[in-house]
Design an enzyme around this catalytic site. Structure first.
Site, PDB file in Angstrom:
ATOM      1  N   GLY A 156     110.630  -3.624  22.752  1.00 24.86           N
ATOM      2  CA  GLY A 156     110.828  -4.708  23.714  1.00 24.86           C
ATOM      3  C   GLY A 156     111.450  -5.874  22.968  1.00 24.86           C
ATOM      4  O   GLY A 156     111.074  -6.149  21.828  1.00 24.86           O
ATOM      5  N   LYS A 157     112.391  -6.530  23.606  1.00 32.61           N
ATOM      6  CA  LYS A 157     113.051  -7.667  22.945  1.00 32.61           C
ATOM      7  C   LYS A 157     112.264  -8.922  23.337  1.00 32.61           C
ATOM      8  O   LYS A 157     112.660  -9.682  24.219  1.00 32.61           O
ATOM      9  CB  LYS A 157     114.506  -7.722  23.412  1.00 32.61           C
ATOM     10  N   ILE A 158     111.116  -9.084  22.673  1.00 34.61           N
ATOM     11  CA  ILE A 158     110.116 -10.078  23.063  1.00 34.61           C
ATOM     12  C   ILE A 158     110.275 -11.343  22.214  1.00 34.61           C
ATOM     13  O   ILE A 158     110.343 -11.256  20.982  1.00 34.61           O
ATOM     14  CB  ILE A 158     108.702  -9.466  22.888  1.00 34.61           C
ATOM     15  N   TYR A 161     110.211 -12.424  17.480  1.00 37.69           N
ATOM     16  CA  TYR A 161     111.314 -12.854  16.635  1.00 37.69           C
ATOM     17  C   TYR A 161     110.893 -13.784  15.505  1.00 37.69           C
ATOM     18  O   TYR A 161     111.701 -14.113  14.633  1.00 37.69           O
ATOM     19  CB  TYR A 161     112.480 -13.385  17.485  1.00 37.69           C
TER      20      TYR A 161
END
Ligand code: PY5
Length: 313
Positions: A156-158, A162
């Site tokens: 998931g690009k959560i 990052y």
């Protein structure tokens, strides 16, 4: 003059100054958002701005949103249409980066995913190279480990995840490298700080598998496709050891932001012969022709902004 003037916010296109959130916003406090990075390329001959693999990015955004229990009132197709409308309104005639965000928008205290309102926002900015190293970049293996699927799912690009990428990137740059290579807790390679990576060994193109805590990259999938179709190379997806980077013939990073960046030094050693390798160079050349809409057979990956605007008018 080239700065962005608009955003999509609260269900409509508004002047960028109006796209603001409260300090109580859940996502700002707890990192409970997800996002995409999409590129659009200006093609001067066609006088057209082409968005690369637009729908695939929104399909992934909806999957990331699902992981976070964010329900958006839009389909992937509707999100594509909003993006083309926003880009047409900005009127950029240059390479652009598009940043859609789905986030827990409720101004409320309490760490959870359930029973929270979500919202969608998006902005676009003119954007050039992420790593400007035409002669080849340097990379260093990070002392930070990649987040595990059972900690924070990397597929998931959560937004909150990052911090892991930022720790690795800042450490790498402080150590004099252009980019980090991040290992999993088991000591095998995951990916770069914000991009996937591939190596070439004995003519074989190799990348880490989807179960190595990587983001399942769209550029990775693109290269898999074109390596097979154009170079007759099957992409091998398998575990990669750190020491394989020291003996690899070639290596490159790949991702929307980074595009294709050949790596010629790893942990202060020359990678391969220390020059950009032939397979990396071929993939690099092919990639940039495709994204800019210069390869007729891959035009189905390129969504034109202005043609769309004319048709809609
Ligand atoms: N791995 C990670 C951790 C990433 O953040 C990205 C993309 C990729 C791989 C490559 O995925 P794709 O090919 O689908 O872009 N990173 C974003 C980008 O725009 C955001 C970086 C902050 O490249």
């Amino acid at each position: 003059m080239n700065d962005n003037r608009y955003a999509f916010f609260g269900g409509q296109i508004v002047p960028i100054e109006q796209a603001k959130v409260s300090i109580m916003t859940h996502a700002l406090n707890y990192g409970t958002g997800c996002f995409e990075g999409i590129r659009a390329y200006w093609n001067p001959e066609a006088e057209e701005l082409y968005v690369f693999r637009l729908k695939e990015h929104f399909e992934r955004l909806l999957r990331s949103a699902r992981l976070l229990l964010i329900e958006l009132p839009y389909t992937a197709d509707e999100l594509c249409a909003i993006t083309l409308e926003l880009l047409a309104k900005e009127g950029f005639h240059q390479d652009t980066y598009i940043r859609p965000l789905a986030f827990k928008s409720q101004p409320v205290v309490g760490v959870r995913l359930h029973d929270l309102e979500g919202d969608f926002a998006m902005f676009c900015v003119p954007f050039g190279k992420y790593i400007e190293k035409p002669e080849g970049a340097s990379a260093g293996v990070s002392s930070w480990r990649r987040i595990e699927d059972n900690t924070m799912p990397a597929r998931g690009k959560i937004t909150g995840s990052y911090v892991n990428s930022a720790l690795a990137k800042t450490e790498a740059m402080a150590n004099g490298f252009d980019e980090a290579v991040v290992l999993n807790a088991d000591g095998h390679i995951a990916e770069g700080s914000a991009e996937n990576l591939m190596i070439v060994r004995d003519g074989q193109l190799v990348t880490t598998p989807v179960y190595a805590n990587i983001l399942e990259g769209i550029t990775r999938a693109t290269i898999k496709h074109i390596a097979k179709e154009q170079l007759g190379l099957d992409l091998v997806e398998r575990q990669i050891d750190r020491s394989e980077l020291y003996v690899a013939d070639e290596m490159f990073f790949c991702g929307t932001g980074v595009e294709v960046v050949p790596v010629t030094r790893i942990d202060h050693r020359p990678l391969g012969d220390g020059r950009i390798g032939p397979i990396s160079q071929q993939i690099y050349d092919l990639y940039f022709r495709i994204v800019r809409g210069q390869e007729p057979r891959y035009m189905n990956w390129c969504s034109p902004v202005y043609q769309h605007a004319t048709q809609a008018a």
